[in-house]
Design a protein around this motif. Structure first.
Motif, PDB file in Angstrom:
ATOM      1  N   SER A  38      35.535  65.784  33.899  1.00 31.67           N
ATOM      2  CA  SER A  38      36.831  66.319  34.348  1.00 31.67           C
ATOM      3  C   SER A  38      37.108  65.973  35.806  1.00 31.67           C
ATOM      4  O   SER A  38      38.227  66.117  36.273  1.00 31.67           O
ATOM      5  N   LEU A  39      36.093  65.507  36.540  1.00 34.02           N
ATOM      6  CA  LEU A  39      36.342  65.034  37.907  1.00 34.02           C
ATOM      7  C   LEU A  39      36.762  63.561  37.928  1.00 34.02           C
ATOM      8  O   LEU A  39      36.969  62.997  38.998  1.00 34.02           O
ATOM      9  N   GLY A  40      36.855  62.952  36.769  1.00 34.56           N
ATOM     10  CA  GLY A  40      37.224  61.548  36.705  1.00 34.56           C
ATOM     11  C   GLY A  40      38.716  61.328  36.538  1.00 34.56           C
ATOM     12  O   GLY A  40      39.527  62.162  36.934  1.00 34.56           O
ATOM     13  N   TYR A  41      39.063  60.195  35.921  1.00 36.48           N
ATOM     14  CA  TYR A  41      40.478  59.841  35.754  1.00 36.48           C
ATOM     15  C   TYR A  41      40.643  59.036  34.471  1.00 36.48           C
ATOM     16  O   TYR A  41      39.656  58.613  33.859  1.00 36.48           O
ATOM     17  N   VAL A  42      41.889  58.885  34.069  1.00 35.20           N
ATOM     18  CA  VAL A  42      42.172  58.157  32.830  1.00 35.20           C
ATOM     19  C   VAL A  42      42.678  56.765  33.182  1.00 35.20           C
ATOM     20  O   VAL A  42      43.527  56.601  34.063  1.00 35.20           O
ATOM     21  N   GLU A  43      42.129  55.780  32.507  1.00 36.19           N
ATOM     22  CA  GLU A  43      42.558  54.397  32.737  1.00 36.19           C
ATOM     23  C   GLU A  43      42.509  53.665  31.405  1.00 36.19           C
ATOM     24  O   GLU A  43      41.446  53.677  30.744  1.00 36.19           O
ATOM     25  N   ASP A  44      43.640  53.096  31.032  1.00 37.86           N
ATOM     26  CA  ASP A  44      43.664  52.310  29.793  1.00 37.86           C
ATOM     27  C   ASP A  44      43.113  53.099  28.614  1.00 37.86           C
ATOM     28  O   ASP A  44      42.229  52.610  27.887  1.00 37.86           O
ATOM     29  N   ASP A  45      43.573  54.318  28.465  1.00 39.14           N
ATOM     30  CA  ASP A  45      43.197  55.095  27.284  1.00 39.14           C
ATOM     31  C   ASP A  45      41.766  55.622  27.327  1.00 39.14           C
ATOM     32  O   ASP A  45      41.307  56.255  26.380  1.00 39.14           O
ATOM     33  N   LYS A  46      41.049  55.337  28.414  1.00 37.82           N
ATOM     34  CA  LYS A  46      39.665  55.815  28.496  1.00 37.82           C
ATOM     35  C   LYS A  46      39.546  56.837  29.609  1.00 37.82           C
ATOM     36  O   LYS A  46      40.261  56.769  30.616  1.00 37.82           O
ATOM     37  N   LEU A  47      38.601  57.749  29.420  1.00 38.23           N
ATOM     38  CA  LEU A  47      38.315  58.746  30.440  1.00 38.23           C
ATOM     39  C   LEU A  47      37.175  58.183  31.290  1.00 38.23           C
ATOM     40  O   LEU A  47      36.059  58.000  30.804  1.00 38.23           O
ATOM     41  N   VAL A  48      37.464  57.858  32.555  1.00 38.17           N
ATOM     42  CA  VAL A  48      36.475  57.202  33.405  1.00 38.17           C
ATOM     43  C   VAL A  48      35.770  58.240  34.271  1.00 38.17           C
ATOM     44  O   VAL A  48      36.425  59.045  34.944  1.00 38.17           O
ATOM     45  N   CYS A  49      34.442  58.224  34.252  1.00 38.76           N
ATOM     46  CA  CYS A  49      33.671  59.158  35.068  1.00 38.76           C
ATOM     47  C   CYS A  49      33.903  58.856  36.543  1.00 38.76           C
ATOM     48  O   CYS A  49      33.795  57.698  36.975  1.00 38.76           O
ATOM     49  N   GLY A  50      34.173  59.865  37.312  1.00 39.77           N
ATOM     50  CA  GLY A  50      34.469  59.703  38.726  1.00 39.77           C
ATOM     51  C   GLY A  50      33.248  59.490  39.602  1.00 39.77           C
ATOM     52  O   GLY A  50      33.367  59.375  40.815  1.00 39.77           O
ATOM     53  N   TYR A  51      32.062  59.440  38.958  1.00 45.72           N
ATOM     54  CA  TYR A  51      30.855  59.260  39.769  1.00 45.72           C
ATOM     55  C   TYR A  51      30.436  57.783  39.803  1.00 45.72           C
ATOM     56  O   TYR A  51      30.346  57.184  40.871  1.00 45.72           O
ATOM     57  N   HIS A  52      30.206  57.191  38.591  1.00 46.16           N
ATOM     58  CA  HIS A  52      29.772  55.795  38.587  1.00 46.16           C
ATOM     59  C   HIS A  52      30.540  54.932  37.594  1.00 46.16           C
ATOM     60  O   HIS A  52      30.094  53.852  37.219  1.00 46.16           O
ATOM     61  N   GLY A  53      31.662  55.455  37.089  1.00 45.40           N
ATOM     62  CA  GLY A  53      32.565  54.588  36.364  1.00 45.40           C
ATOM     63  C   GLY A  53      32.326  54.393  34.889  1.00 45.40           C
ATOM     64  O   GLY A  53      32.964  53.539  34.263  1.00 45.40           O
ATOM     65  N   LEU A  54      31.432  55.167  34.270  1.00 51.43           N
ATOM     66  CA  LEU A  54      31.296  55.076  32.820  1.00 51.43           C
ATOM     67  C   LEU A  54      32.635  55.429  32.177  1.00 51.43           C
ATOM     68  O   LEU A  54      33.254  56.425  32.538  1.00 51.43           O
ATOM     69  N   ALA A  55      33.086  54.607  31.205  1.00 51.69           N
ATOM     70  CA  ALA A  55      34.356  54.858  30.527  1.00 51.69           C
ATOM     71  C   ALA A  55      34.077  55.451  29.152  1.00 51.69           C
ATOM     72  O   ALA A  55      33.421  54.831  28.318  1.00 51.69           O
ATOM     73  N   MET A  56      34.564  56.659  28.942  1.00 50.28           N
ATOM     74  CA  MET A  56      34.290  57.417  27.726  1.00 50.28           C
ATOM     75  C   MET A  56      35.466  57.312  26.779  1.00 50.28           C
ATOM     76  O   MET A  56      36.619  57.336  27.221  1.00 50.28           O
ATOM     77  N   GLY A  57      35.179  57.200  25.489  1.00 46.03           N
ATOM     78  CA  GLY A  57      36.238  57.187  24.493  1.00 46.03           C
ATOM     79  C   GLY A  57      36.441  58.548  23.867  1.00 46.03           C
ATOM     80  O   GLY A  57      35.611  59.440  24.004  1.00 46.03           O
ATOM     81  N   CYS A  58      37.531  58.673  23.132  1.00 50.67           N
ATOM     82  CA  CYS A  58      37.891  59.989  22.606  1.00 50.67           C
ATOM     83  C   CYS A  58      36.975  60.438  21.470  1.00 50.67           C
ATOM     84  O   CYS A  58      37.047  61.582  21.030  1.00 50.67           O
ATOM     85  N   GLU A  59      36.093  59.545  21.021  1.00 51.11           N
ATOM     86  CA  GLU A  59      35.120  59.950  20.005  1.00 51.11           C
ATOM     87  C   GLU A  59      33.797  60.395  20.632  1.00 51.11           C
ATOM     88  O   GLU A  59      32.819  60.668  19.916  1.00 51.11           O
ATOM     89  N   GLY A  60      33.743  60.386  21.981  1.00 55.12           N
ATOM     90  CA  GLY A  60      32.510  60.802  22.650  1.00 55.12           C
ATOM     91  C   GLY A  60      31.504  59.670  22.821  1.00 55.12           C
ATOM     92  O   GLY A  60      30.351  59.902  23.162  1.00 55.12           O
ATOM     93  N   LYS A  61      31.950  58.433  22.576  1.00 54.81           N
ATOM     94  CA  LYS A  61      31.070  57.262  22.731  1.00 54.81           C
ATOM     95  C   LYS A  61      31.453  56.526  24.013  1.00 54.81           C
ATOM     96  O   LYS A  61      32.636  56.282  24.253  1.00 54.81           O
ATOM     97  N   ALA A  62      30.429  56.143  24.795  1.00 52.21           N
ATOM     98  CA  ALA A  62      30.703  55.346  25.996  1.00 52.21           C
ATOM     99  C   ALA A  62      31.281  54.019  25.562  1.00 52.21           C
ATOM    100  O   ALA A  62      30.735  53.357  24.663  1.00 52.21           O
ATOM    101  N   LEU A  63      32.377  53.598  26.203  1.00 54.71           N
ATOM    102  CA  LEU A  63      33.032  52.357  25.810  1.00 54.71           C
ATOM    103  C   LEU A  63      32.633  51.199  26.704  1.00 54.71           C
ATOM    104  O   LEU A  63      32.441  50.089  26.251  1.00 54.71           O
ATOM    105  N   ASP A  64      32.533  51.452  27.977  1.00 54.43           N
ATOM    106  CA  ASP A  64      32.007  50.430  28.885  1.00 54.43           C
ATOM    107  C   ASP A  64      31.665  51.049  30.219  1.00 54.43           C
ATOM    108  O   ASP A  64      32.000  52.199  30.498  1.00 54.43           O
TER     109      ASP A  64
END
Lengths: 342, 342, 342
Positions: C55-81
């Protein structure tokens, strides 16, 4: 459990002035005070008479006087006198080895007789007039090791500090970690890039063009128990980067003394030692202000990360290549802890 | 564990006016309110209907009405009525014996039938027009017995109250403690000294020279469960000190009703009854202001002492001669607690 | 223990806009965010990399990006990149079924595959232009079931809301409760009374005489897991009350979505859907303000009731006729909980 047989930064010199300073370090509740000659001493923050905190007292004639009923404590933890009382049989309290050096007050929370001042690492930037230092102190509510992780993996700058020192190239540049004894080194070199805002400012202050292509470096050094010193800088591109002559670069050391308070909190002494324009005190203040803002950006992330880890204690975190600096540092801490106990 | 079969000061009369007052005493959560005739009653602060605090309700026709759904509670802890309900079978709540006397509301947190109003100590200063009283209330986050210790050993005045009533001679004068049944008396007499600022003011207000040599006395009286009354004063030197005629002295009683809330907090009713210029209400206000500041100086010390004792629960505190007043008072409390249980 | 296999209101649509929203529901710490198309998704608020809150991150291109080191999470709970990483083997986090409907964001805290959007109750007032809705959100520190009790027994209005919607006649009118499957209905009809201030205002705004005799009704509907919808209104007397034609009445539905956070706290989504002057947005704002004040009156009572229940955990509360609505609602919750576990 903490590495108690080690030197930690306990305070900045001006924190211990007229009044004693109460501070908990590695779970030890201490009081720091200055004796007659200005030398700093530390004992437990507990008066053996009625348990009052000695940090609420005052210093008189080289003694720390309890502010409740006047017991005068000596720097060895022995009561020296008390109005109308014979203090010989009074129980002692613990005393701690303290050193004031390099612009910091250092404490050894473990056995006083093992505290060898020679074990404090030499800090060239603190004694060499070619360098200038400015810094501050934050209290952070998280395990000190999360701060070590944070500083040994600077990819977070891209995300947490996007407006100052972060840039996409940090993510893209490979990182390499090596271990030399108890020393962990994580390096990242970014050649031929645009300097981010903080470094453009530094170049400008150093009378160098800020907007030309630069080579940037970050070399993180972990030393036990919990010190992280980071060589950082930019040089005009093509002059050798880290090895470029001073005339074409701006370089500094990010100084991080991370002192545990409790298992889930620590004292974070942060600062920057810079190797350019050392006499410019306005620049020192300006950098400190900027750095203070940058490090306060880490605080919310780290404190909420701590809350998450307390909530999900059984989850294993990932140990990626970018995490190698923190992983290796923790490995050294764990080994030293095992040795300390054994 | 508290001495529940005893009278405690629960509140000052103006705290229980239009609205009920919720207050926890000796671990008992109570609500105080005034009935039609102005008499105060106290019951558990718990509505037997849905558990709402009755202290959020109001008083109507001598009944305490729950502010949630209108259950009307009587002073015996029995529900009296409720709109649309038969309340006969409703469970009762505890009620407490309450007395309003000597300018305070007193409560007996234990068995109501054992509460004999005759057991409230006579307080001459509260009923004799030659005396005037002013005081206040502080909530203090420490064991009430630390406050008893504090007040039965006034050497702390030298340190905690250096600017008002403290002076070096307190430390230097011998102290003597005696026990008479359940009554502990600790006395200190300082002859031929300069009065400290507070007492210089008192002499001046009493039309006596403030800056001449005086004899000063402090006679602390502990009575169970936790009342400390301290006879204090100064007389122009050489007239008999404590026994000097009223015309050459200023004397008072420091009034301390120390009412436990929880194991680590209490209500501190403090004040001063003075035996000079009783009609001077401005003087009453002035003394109360001064005393309020003095007692707030104790607060930080006591609350941090409590924190230290919680942190080091196994450490034994010293019991010096100056501590005898507190030690003897605690011995009486312990004996009465054992009797209460047995 | 919560009914997790159910739809709860999680947020108001404007709470999840640019930035992700962290919120705990039924003990599940979630983060809500909007993807590219505006659709809302929810996953655990825990980055599998280092445990930082997403929740401290941001949304980019439909993904929830972690605000710490940039892991991009998908809406199914799987890391996307993640920059420089292969994320295939990363552990997944939980994802939750989310629906945006009727002006609310709904979440199913239990098994995602069981989440059938058809199970969200139809809310006619939310889709029919003859109705207007306004409301707000409070965080309340008590068990959500205490709020259900509160709303299924409106006799408290007489006491808690005496200045707005309370009136003596509520107490005096009989209440009737019936259960139809998982639906509890508690009704109260008050004929031939004066309207209280809130309803006088409503009549006036609806161009009806406010000070004539009216018939008033309150029909509380509980639906699992924790929704309470209350049909309320007044009609000029003698026209059939609840069944009177629209031209002589002002009627509304009090909307209460009560979403558990922890065992002793909940999110209270309150509002009013009214069936008159739906285009009058000023009236909507005015009613919301009034209702906001009314519901804040409940807060102190409920939070202190909770504290009392924690203090006296063994006390049985009464279950009077007026409490039948809450009692029956809790019985349904208990039965569904037992089924859920079994």
């Amino acid at each position: 459990m903490f590495l108690k047989q080690a030197w930690y930064v306990a305070a900045m010199p001006d924190e211990v002035a007229e009044k004693p300073l109460g501070r908990t370090i590695c779970g030890e509740k201490m009081v720091f005070y200055r004796g007659k000659g200005g030398q700093v001493a530390a004992v437990e923050d507990f008066c053996p008479h009625r348990g009052a905190p000695l940090s609420l007292g005052y210093v008189e004639d080289d003694k720390l006087v309890c502010g409740y009923h006047g017991l005068a404590m000596g720097c060895e933890g022995k009561a020296l006198d008390m109005p109308g009382q014979r203090v010989k049989g009074f129980p002692s309290i613990k005393s701690y080895a303290v050193e004031e050096r390099y612009g910091f007050i250092w404490v050894w929370p473990g056995d006083k007789e093992k505290a060898d001042p020679a074990l404090i690492h030499h800090l060239e930037w603190a004694v060499n007039p070619e360098w200038a230092y400015g810094g501050g102190l934050y209290h952070i509510s998280c395990d000190y090791r999360l701060m070590i992780d944070n500083l040994m993996d600077l990819t977070h700058e891209t995300y947490v500090h996007a407006g100052s020192i972060g840039q996409k190239e940090i993510d893209e540049a490979p990182v390499s970690t090596k271990v030399e004894g108890d020393h962990v080194i994580t390096s990242r070199f970014m050649d031929g890039i645009q300097a981010p805002p903080f470094w453009q400012m530094a170049l400008r202050m150093n009378d160098l063009a800020p907007d030309v292509t630069v080579d940037r470096w970050q070399i993180c050094h972990f030393h036990p128990p919990s010190h992280v010193l980071i060589e950082v800088g930019v040089a005009h591109a093509g002059h050798g980067g880290y090895d470029a002559p001073d005339s074409v670069k701006a370089s500094s050391i990010v100084v991080d003394f991370i002192t545990p308070e409790t298992e889930t909190s620590h004292w974070y002494f942060w600062g920057m030692a810079r190797h350019f324009k050392p006499q410019d005190t306005e620049l020192t203040a300006r950098i400190r202000d900027g750095q203070g803002k940058i490090f306060s950006e880490d605080r919310e992330m780290l404190e909420q990360q701590q809350q998450n880890l307390l909530r999900w204690p059984d989850r294993q975190l990932l140990k990626l290549n970018i995490d190698a600096g923190g992983v290796q540092s923790r490995r050294i801490i764990d080994r030293l802890l095992a040795e300390q106990v054994g």
